[in-house]
Design an enzyme around this catalytic site. Structure first.
Site, mmCIF file in Angstrom:
data_model
loop_
_atom_site.group_PDB
_atom_site.id
_atom_site.type_symbol
_atom_site.label_atom_id
_atom_site.label_comp_id
_atom_site.label_asym_id
_atom_site.label_seq_id
_atom_site.Cartn_x
_atom_site.Cartn_y
_atom_site.Cartn_z
ATOM 1 N N TYR A 117 -21.469 10.638 -33.342
ATOM 2 C CA TYR A 117 -21.774 9.391 -32.626
ATOM 3 C C TYR A 117 -21.224 8.208 -33.404
ATOM 4 O O TYR A 117 -21.512 8.070 -34.586
ATOM 5 C CB TYR A 117 -23.285 9.223 -32.429
ATOM 6 C CG TYR A 117 -23.630 9.195 -30.961
ATOM 7 C CD1 TYR A 117 -23.331 8.078 -30.198
ATOM 8 C CD2 TYR A 117 -24.189 10.300 -30.331
ATOM 9 C CE1 TYR A 117 -23.595 8.065 -28.842
ATOM 10 C CE2 TYR A 117 -24.449 10.288 -28.970
ATOM 11 C CZ TYR A 117 -24.146 9.165 -28.225
ATOM 12 O OH TYR A 117 -24.394 9.158 -26.888
ATOM 13 N N GLU A 135 -21.070 4.655 -32.149
ATOM 14 C CA GLU A 135 -21.192 3.404 -31.388
ATOM 15 C C GLU A 135 -20.749 2.213 -32.231
ATOM 16 O O GLU A 135 -21.133 2.090 -33.392
ATOM 17 C CB GLU A 135 -22.631 3.207 -30.921
ATOM 18 C CG GLU A 135 -22.890 3.918 -29.617
ATOM 19 C CD GLU A 135 -24.272 3.630 -29.049
ATOM 20 O OE1 GLU A 135 -24.988 2.771 -29.581
ATOM 21 O OE2 GLU A 135 -24.616 4.291 -28.049
ATOM 22 N N ASP A 169 -2.257 -2.708 -14.601
ATOM 23 C CA ASP A 169 -2.732 -1.326 -14.726
ATOM 24 C C ASP A 169 -1.530 -0.384 -14.685
ATOM 25 O O ASP A 169 -0.985 -0.108 -13.630
ATOM 26 C CB ASP A 169 -3.712 -1.053 -13.570
ATOM 27 C CG ASP A 169 -4.212 0.384 -13.555
ATOM 28 O OD1 ASP A 169 -3.823 1.171 -14.437
ATOM 29 O OD2 ASP A 169 -5.006 0.706 -12.648
ATOM 30 N N THR A 197 -4.255 4.822 -18.364
ATOM 31 C CA THR A 197 -4.801 6.135 -18.704
ATOM 32 C C THR A 197 -3.939 6.670 -19.834
ATOM 33 O O THR A 197 -2.851 6.165 -20.107
ATOM 34 C CB THR A 197 -4.707 7.128 -17.529
ATOM 35 O OG1 THR A 197 -3.334 7.299 -17.191
ATOM 36 C CG2 THR A 197 -5.479 6.648 -16.314
ATOM 37 N N LYS A 214 -1.390 10.683 -18.096
ATOM 38 C CA LYS A 214 -0.377 10.833 -17.053
ATOM 39 C C LYS A 214 0.996 10.935 -17.723
ATOM 40 O O LYS A 214 1.220 11.875 -18.460
ATOM 41 C CB LYS A 214 -0.513 9.717 -16.026
ATOM 42 C CG LYS A 214 -1.891 9.793 -15.306
ATOM 43 C CD LYS A 214 -2.121 8.743 -14.260
ATOM 44 C CE LYS A 214 -3.534 8.867 -13.681
ATOM 45 N NZ LYS A 214 -3.855 7.786 -12.753
ATOM 46 N N ARG A 234 -7.175 13.374 -21.431
ATOM 47 C CA ARG A 234 -7.768 12.480 -20.425
ATOM 48 C C ARG A 234 -8.485 11.361 -21.148
ATOM 49 O O ARG A 234 -9.355 11.612 -21.978
ATOM 50 C CB ARG A 234 -8.783 13.252 -19.587
ATOM 51 C CG ARG A 234 -8.201 14.324 -18.760
ATOM 52 C CD ARG A 234 -9.147 14.667 -17.644
ATOM 53 N NE ARG A 234 -8.860 13.871 -16.480
ATOM 54 C CZ ARG A 234 -7.962 14.202 -15.578
ATOM 55 N NH1 ARG A 234 -7.260 15.289 -15.699
ATOM 56 N NH2 ARG A 234 -7.762 13.431 -14.527
HETATM 57 C C1 LIG Z 1 -5.067 7.313 -12.338
HETATM 58 C C2 LIG Z 1 -5.259 5.863 -12.184
HETATM 59 C C3 LIG Z 1 -6.440 5.232 -12.605
HETATM 60 C C4 LIG Z 1 -7.708 5.948 -12.968
HETATM 61 O O1 LIG Z 1 -7.730 6.831 -13.943
HETATM 62 P P1 LIG Z 1 -8.915 7.879 -14.112
HETATM 63 O O2 LIG Z 1 -8.661 8.352 -15.498
HETATM 64 O O3 LIG Z 1 -8.728 8.909 -13.055
HETATM 65 O O4 LIG Z 1 -10.209 7.163 -13.985
HETATM 66 C C5 LIG Z 1 -6.507 3.841 -12.546
HETATM 67 N N1 LIG Z 1 -5.485 3.137 -12.079
HETATM 68 C C6 LIG Z 1 -4.355 3.702 -11.636
HETATM 69 C C7 LIG Z 1 -3.248 2.834 -11.131
HETATM 70 C C8 LIG Z 1 -4.203 5.082 -11.663
HETATM 71 O O5 LIG Z 1 -3.085 5.632 -11.200
#
Ligand SMILES: *Cc1c(COP(=O)(O)O)cnc(C)c1O
Length: 427
Positions: free
Chosen positions: A52, A54, A197, A223, A226, A232
């Site tokens: 932990y 925090e 994003d 993220t 990807k 993840r």
């Molecule tokens: C995949 C994605 C997310 C979210 O990611 P998670 O890890 O699934 O919560 C947010 N924004 C965009 C543009 C994405 O493609």
């Protein structure tokens, strides 16, 4: 790697082995998925899951942080280096909560956010009706134009009229390059913050193959699993002026203890992304995507915007008269895995959309190149021509199995080396 699991939970061991075999025996074309290295998997499976932590390095609420402080500092410093950012927060549990954290840092509940609609390729967390982001905040959405492209004049007009507090750039199903600089200018003109994003694009941004939003956004969210090819997780990057409020927005604002095993694995992935091999990989993602899109069009598939600039291909199935869901399911039976998706201005509901979304990050990780893209386009076209003919589909699935057997899932992507810099504590 799995010996303890095999011994103490043979059922879960078996299921995981089955999933591993599935991942190796199919063409994984979902653009948000990838294969991570064994090194990343070792870190996520490590003893750091027991701790932990925090708070942040040097400012924790629990003792025993001699090692975790170093792990998180290494992760943050590697992130700052490869994204050329002033500040990094590596604690968000995933992309969705990273976005919430970005909004939470900059504005108050009830204020206005403006992002791309889900139907045009935006993400749920960009203010979709069904998302908490449109319940906590007032959400207005822009769309892409009839051709499927972002229209910056329309976005500017909407921003002038709506006066949002945050403008969100970035998408989840948009096959073209995004001009983050213009988004930054629009935000500045209307007095909004710009949150970018790059969940999908971060690997391409790191490789220098897509414009980086870092100079033009107040906060950048991504993220890590990807195109970046890590575990993840989520990550936030920002200018120094937002660092304190961003960190506060994540912890204590909306999260408790960070997932330190994930943070360690993010650090591993960031080091892997900081190599020549990763640049070659990212370039091949784009070459494959371009080639696959050209071959699909030769086979008579319509693509949204008529092609792609990134790793995503969005197929418009209206001309083929095949519902997206039916096509995705038939492809899955043929061992080709994509996802049904709305196309811009789709007349059909999101549960029965007219599109299929595919992408090249995972198959590129397996070492597939242009010749394999030609084969994949042909296989997909034959599935489309044989909807309902299970015998033909089954024959295609055998061909896919044979193709995948030539490209074993790799265990490592980079040559092991000593780190050139000790990415430790800053001072
Ligand atoms: C995949 C994605 C997310 C979210 O990611 P998670 O890890 O699934 O919560 C947010 N924004 C965009 C543009 C994405 O493609």
């Amino acid at each position: 790697m799995y010996s303890a699991l095999e011994k103490y939970d043979p059922q879960l061991f078996e299921l995981i082995k089955q999933e591993e075999a599935r991942q190796s025996g199919v063409l994984r074309l979902i653009p948000s998925e990838n294969y991570v290295s064994q090194a990343v998997r070792m870190a996520t499976g490590s003893c750091l899951t027991n701790k932990y932590s925090e708070g942040y390095p040097g400012k924790r609420y629990y003792e025993g942080q001699q090692i975790t402080d170093l792990v998180e500092d290494v992760a943050r410093n590697r992130a700052k280096k490869i994204f050329k950012a002033d500040h990094a927060n590596v604690q968000p549990y995933s992309g969705s909560v990273a976005n919430l954290g970005a909004y939470n840092a900059l504005i108050k509940p009830g204020m206005k956010i403006m992002g791309l609609t889900l139907g045009s390729g935006g993400h749920l967390t960009h203010g979709s009706k069904v998302s908490i982001t449109s319940k906590f905040f007032k959400a207005v959405n822009y769309t892409v134009n009839e051709d499927g492209y972002l229209d910056y004049d329309v976005i500017r007009d909407m921003a002038r009229k709506e006066r949002p507090n945050i403008i969100i750039s970035g998408t989840t199903a948009y096959p073209r390059a995004i001009d983050f600089k213009i988004f930054g200018e629009i935000a500045k003109e209307v007095g909004a913050y710009h949150v970018s994003d790059i969940a999908h694009l971060s690997g391409l941004v790191v490789a220098g193959l897509h414009q980086s939003p870092i100079p033009y956004a107040d906060i950048v969210s991504t993220t890590t699993h990807k195109t970046l090819r890590g575990p993840r997780g989520g990550m936030l990057l920002c200018k120094e002026e937002h660092a304190v409020k961003l960190d506060k927005a994540i912890m204590p604002g909306q999260q408790g203890g960070p997932h330190m095993h994930t943070i360690a694995a993010i650090a591993v992935a960031l080091a892997e992304a900081d190599t020549k091999e990763f640049l070659v990989y990212a370039e091949q993602i784009l070459k494959n995507s371009k080639r696959l899109s050209e071959k699909l069009m030769e086979k008579g598939f319509d693509l949204v915007t008529g092609g792609t600039d990134n790793h995503i291909i969005l197929i418009d199935l209206r001309k083929k008269h095949i519902p997206g869901r039916d096509f995705a399911k038939a492809l899955d039976r043929a061992r080709i895995v994509g996802n049904f998706n709305t196309i811009p201005h789709d007349s059909a509901p999101p549960t029965k959309p007219n599109g299929l979304r595919i992408g090249t990050p995972a198959i590129t990780t397996r070492g597939m190149r242009e010749p394999e893209m030609d084969i994949i386009a042909d296989l997909m076209s034959r599935v489309a021509d044989n909807m309902g003919n299970e015998e033909a589909i089954s024959k295609i699935s055998q061909e896919v199995l044979l193709l995948t057997s030539r490209f074993p899932v790799p265990e490592h992507f980079t040559i092991p080396k000593k780190m050139e810099h000790p990415f430790g504590c800053n001072e």
